[in-house]
Design a protein around this motif. Structure first.
Motif, short mmCIF file in Angstrom:
data_model
loop_
_atom_site.label_atom_id
_atom_site.label_comp_id
_atom_site.label_asym_id
_atom_site.label_seq_id
_atom_site.Cartn_x
_atom_site.Cartn_y
_atom_site.Cartn_z
N TYR A 110 -33.72 -15.57 18.61
CA TYR A 110 -35.18 -15.63 18.60
C TYR A 110 -35.70 -16.80 19.44
O TYR A 110 -35.02 -17.82 19.58
N PRO A 111 -36.90 -16.67 20.00
CA PRO A 111 -37.46 -17.75 20.83
C PRO A 111 -37.56 -19.06 20.07
O PRO A 111 -37.78 -19.10 18.86
N ALA A 121 -40.99 -19.48 18.33
CA ALA A 121 -41.56 -18.29 17.68
C ALA A 121 -42.17 -18.66 16.33
O ALA A 121 -41.75 -19.64 15.70
N PRO A 122 -43.18 -17.92 15.89
CA PRO A 122 -43.75 -18.18 14.56
C PRO A 122 -42.69 -18.07 13.47
O PRO A 122 -41.71 -17.33 13.61
N GLN A 123 -42.89 -18.83 12.41
CA GLN A 123 -41.95 -18.83 11.28
C GLN A 123 -42.60 -18.20 10.05
O GLN A 123 -43.80 -18.38 9.85
N LEU A 134 -39.03 -15.99 11.02
CA LEU A 134 -38.73 -15.18 12.19
C LEU A 134 -38.61 -13.70 11.82
O LEU A 134 -37.74 -13.31 11.06
N TYR A 171 -39.85 -10.34 16.84
CA TYR A 171 -40.04 -11.48 17.74
C TYR A 171 -38.98 -11.55 18.83
O TYR A 171 -39.08 -12.38 19.74
N SER A 213 -39.63 -12.30 22.80
CA SER A 213 -41.06 -12.59 22.92
C SER A 213 -41.34 -13.98 23.47
O SER A 213 -42.49 -14.39 23.58
N GLY A 214 -40.29 -14.74 23.83
CA GLY A 214 -40.50 -16.08 24.35
C GLY A 214 -39.19 -16.70 24.82
O GLY A 214 -38.13 -16.07 24.79
N THR A 232 -33.96 -26.35 17.84
CA THR A 232 -35.17 -25.66 17.41
C THR A 232 -35.80 -26.40 16.22
O THR A 232 -35.10 -26.76 15.28
N LYS A 273 -36.07 -22.92 11.84
CA LYS A 273 -35.45 -21.60 12.02
C LYS A 273 -35.16 -21.01 10.65
O LYS A 273 -34.19 -21.34 10.00
#
Length: 329
Positions: free
Chosen positions: A112-113, A116-118, A120, A124, A127-128, A272, A275
């Motif tokens: 995942y990016p 990304a919004p959490q 996840l 997603y 998406s980034g 990150t 996560k």
């Protein structure tokens, strides 16, 4: 999946693969194929082709991978990308060629990016931008997901993908140059206590939030998904709770009995910021984890102490003991 069906667990010597084998055996499955990297190099296309043609497994758990923590991922970037691409490509392709009924590919939450919004969500994916330190490994795992989707779309294969969160458990890797954060901290605090050190240094600010799941819980989820999940899209496998790295360090410090202080080295990367997986899709199927982090830490620390004592006993023996090299699979 019947108890007598031929099941291939790729990566059975690793933490996850060995947990899957234990789970299958405990449930009564009695026709499990396991081969070490000395017997089958999963990066070798011809060898994998011959294996599938000869063995003809009906079901495959693809847990084989080259894995490691932030240091290993960032140091051996080409190895992590090449080895994992070759392993998954060979197994997925020849599972299709030999008519495997169902395959479960294990990815990673690092797909995942980075921002990304959490928590996840599965959607997603792509998406980034990815976290730089483990980008090669993540790209390889994303390729595995897309291979499963492509073979399903083109050939009708029932190949599914599961995305586990950060894992720990029996048979973990405690090498400080290649391990993940939890086993690395266990070893650091244990050795610091034994050596009478006054402090333990951990990388980063301690602020990043991570989710941790025992490998035995993942194995239970894998068998559950093999029986009950047949969708094209990947599915997250986690506990739905997270903890900061400094909180984890404090937990391990207390468990080990280390009396010194914790020093944070903010010059080292955090990775990150947060996560944690959205596991509502998995929960809706009726599966939830069973092992708490406190319980799991106690279990793996006891195993670690037993392992260290055994190593010391071997080192003091007058006999030479030959150790097998670690398998990439």
């Amino acid at each position: 999946m019947h108890y007598s069906d031929k099941i291939y667990v790729a990566g059975h010597r690793g933490m996850v693969g060995s947990a899957i084998v234990r789970k299958l055996e405990a449930e009564g499955y009695n026709n499990i194929i396991t081969l070490s990297s000395r017997e089958l190099d999963l990066r070798n296309q011809l060898a994998v082709a011959e294996f599938f043609e000869t063995e003809q497994p009906g079901y495959v758990f693809l847990a084989a991978a080259k894995v490691g923590g932030i240091v290993a991922n960032n140091t051996w970037r080409a190895d992590f990308l090449y080895d994992n691409l070759m392993i998954e490509s060979n197994i997925i392709h020849h599972a299709y060629k030999s008519g495997v009924k169902k395959l479960l590919f294990l990815g990673s939450s690092c797909i995942y990016p980075k921002l990304a919004p959490q928590p996840l969500k599965e959607e997603y994916l792509l998406s980034g931008l990815l976290e730089t330190t483990n980008e090669p490994y993540a790209i390889a795992k994303i390729a595995g997901i897309k291979l499963c989707e492509a073979y399903r779309d083109q050939h009708g294969c029932n190949f599914i993908s599961a995305m586990p969160t950060n894992l720990y458990g029996y048979n973990d890797n405690y090498d400080l140059q290649s391990s993940h954060v939890l086993p690395a901290l266990l070893r650091k605090f244990h050795e610091a206590r034994e050596n009478g050190d006054q402090e333990v240094t951990i990388w980063g600010t301690g602020a990043p939030l991570r989710e941790f799941m025992h490998a035995d819980d993942l194995a239970d989820a894998c068998l559950y998904l093999m029986k009950h999940y047949n969708d094209r899209s990947p599915i997250n496998v986690g506990v739905g709770e997270d903890i900061s790295i400094i909180q984890l360090a404090e937990m391990i410090k207390a468990l080990v009995g280390f009396k010194g202080r914790i020093v944070l080295d903010a010059t080292k990367p955090d990775g990150t910021p947060r996560k944690i997986l959205d596991v509502r899709k998995l929960h809706s199927l009726g599966w939830r984890h069973k092992i708490s982090l406190q319980e799991g830490l106690q279990q793996v620390y006891e195993e670690f102490v037993t392992m260290r004592n055994a190593e010391r006993s071997e080192a003091s023996s007058p006999f030479t003991i030959e150790h097998s090299p670690k398998s990439v699979a």
